[in-house]
Design an enzyme around this catalytic site. Structure first.
Site, PDB file in Angstrom:
ATOM      1  N   ASP A 113       0.904  -1.173   0.099  1.00 47.66           N
ATOM      2  CA  ASP A 113       0.042   0.343  -0.040  1.00 47.66           C
ATOM      3  C   ASP A 113       0.752   1.070  -0.009  1.00 47.66           C
ATOM      4  OD1 ASP A 113      -2.211   1.949   1.090  1.00 47.66           O
ATOM      5  OD2 ASP A 113      -1.133   1.404   2.625  1.00 47.66           O
ATOM      6  N   ASP A 146      -1.560  -0.921   6.121  1.00 51.38           N
ATOM      7  CA  ASP A 146      -1.644  -0.383   7.539  1.00 51.38           C
ATOM      8  C   ASP A 146      -3.259   0.169   7.709  1.00 51.38           C
ATOM      9  OD1 ASP A 146      -1.854   1.599   5.533  1.00 51.38           O
ATOM     10  OD2 ASP A 146      -1.398   3.278   7.182  1.00 51.38           O
ATOM     11  N   ASP A 148      -7.025  -1.684   4.164  1.00 47.69           N
ATOM     12  CA  ASP A 148      -6.128  -2.832   3.671  1.00 47.69           C
ATOM     13  C   ASP A 148      -6.614  -4.080   4.250  1.00 47.69           C
ATOM     14  OD1 ASP A 148      -4.602  -0.977   2.062  1.00 47.69           O
ATOM     15  OD2 ASP A 148      -3.582  -0.144   3.949  1.00 47.69           O
TER      16      ASP A 148
END
Ligand code: ADP
Ligand code: MG
Length: 287
Positions: A38, A232, A236
């Site tokens: 990410d 995080d 996600d």
């Protein structure tokens, strides 16, 4: 597989800040062929700051007042910027977040939209005048948000996030270990490409809606690859759960940590290649 060497392995990993939820995850980590990271909060520090604002004082006041209702890091950056400038925020009569696109708010007689091109397009706002500015910000790796009031374009605000100190080295090591490295983000393509280039990632999947991250992981698994997801955020979590190995950033949200198989303390990205090396060493001991 001897249980003892796996126990020793997970213990040793934990001492280094790599918290496996169970020995089976340590055993499988060496099989990874691809890794998806990410962007915000994983590759970057996740503490964005406003770098530019273009528009009048009224627009700035309405922008920050509207963003006060959002919990997004981008919103926090905008509110912090106006706090510094001593701008008084107005009461919001109505607010809604449009995931992956921006926000919409009503303050007295003003209807405010803040967000990306897609949001402006969906509301038929003409942003032609801002297009070049937008492209320039994005090319710089900044996230730019457009502001419209009562159906008209009124300004633009740019926000920048800092890349983590060890991101470049960690990505280099992952590549040296033979992994395919991919960046996944809800941010626009140009901003994502700029950040990816700075850290040495050449595969980017951008403009992914919060609910679509897991699907992207699945697509790579369908290519027959064992894939790790590193993230995080709350958005996600489904991707972390579906990945062969879900890796949560220790400084991230509780939801992400719960969905993952392993957590890296302090969000130190160098712990990821280290985890793979430790998994390889453990397997070697077993065989
Ligand atoms: P990320 O993966 O970086 O967390 P999101 O999916 O949360 O991205 O958001 C994608 C895009 O939607 C942002 O880059 C921004 O353009 C827009 N956006 C999201 N939240 C807000 C907000 N509170 N205010 C303005 N724009 C927003
Ligand atoms: Mg994130």
């Amino acid at each position: 597989a001897t249980p003892t060497s796996i126990m020793v392995g997970t213990g040793r990993a934990a001492e280094n800040g790599i918290l496996f939820k169970g020995g089976e995850h340590l055993e499988r980590t060496h099989e990874l062929e691809a890794i998806i990271l990410d962007k915000t909060g994983t590759i970057t520090k996740g503490k964005p700051e406003v770098t530019e604002f273009e528009g009048d004082q009224e627009t700035l006041q309405l922008l920050a007042s509207a963003e006060k209702g959002s919990e997004h890091p981008l919103a926090e950056a905008i509110v912090a910027y106006t706090t510094e400038k001593d701008i008084e925020l107005k009461d919001v009569d109505d607010f809604s977040a449009i995931p992956g696109h921006g926000i919409e708010a009503t303050i007295s007689t003003s209807h405010i939209l803040v967000g990306n091109r897609k949001l402006m397009h969906d509301h038929q706002i003409d942003i032609e005048i801002a297009e070049q500015q937008l492209v320039d910000f994005e090319t710089d790796g900044k996230t730019a948000m457009l502001i419209a009031i009562n159906g008209e374009y009124r300004g633009i605000v740019a926000v920048a996030d800092t890349i983590k100190d060890t991101a470049i080295d960690a990505i280099k090591e992952l590549k040296e270990l033979g992994l395919e490295v991919i960046m996944l983000t809800g941010d626009n393509e140009r901003t994502a490409n700029s950040i990816a280039k700075q850290v040495g990632i050449d595969q980017v999947i951008a403009q992914v809606l919060p609910g679509e991250k897991a699907e992207k992981v699945k697509e790579i698994q369908l290519q027959g690859k064992k894939v790790a997801m590193v993230g995080d955020g709350v958005n996600d979590a489904p991707a972390l759960a579906i990945a062969d190995i879900g890796i949560a950033i220790g400084t991230g949200t509780e939801v992400a940590i719960e969905a993952a198989d392993v957590t890296i303390l302090g969000g130190e990205l160098l712990l990821i290649p280290q985890a793979i090396k430790m998994s390889k060493a453990t397997i070697k001991n077993i065989r």
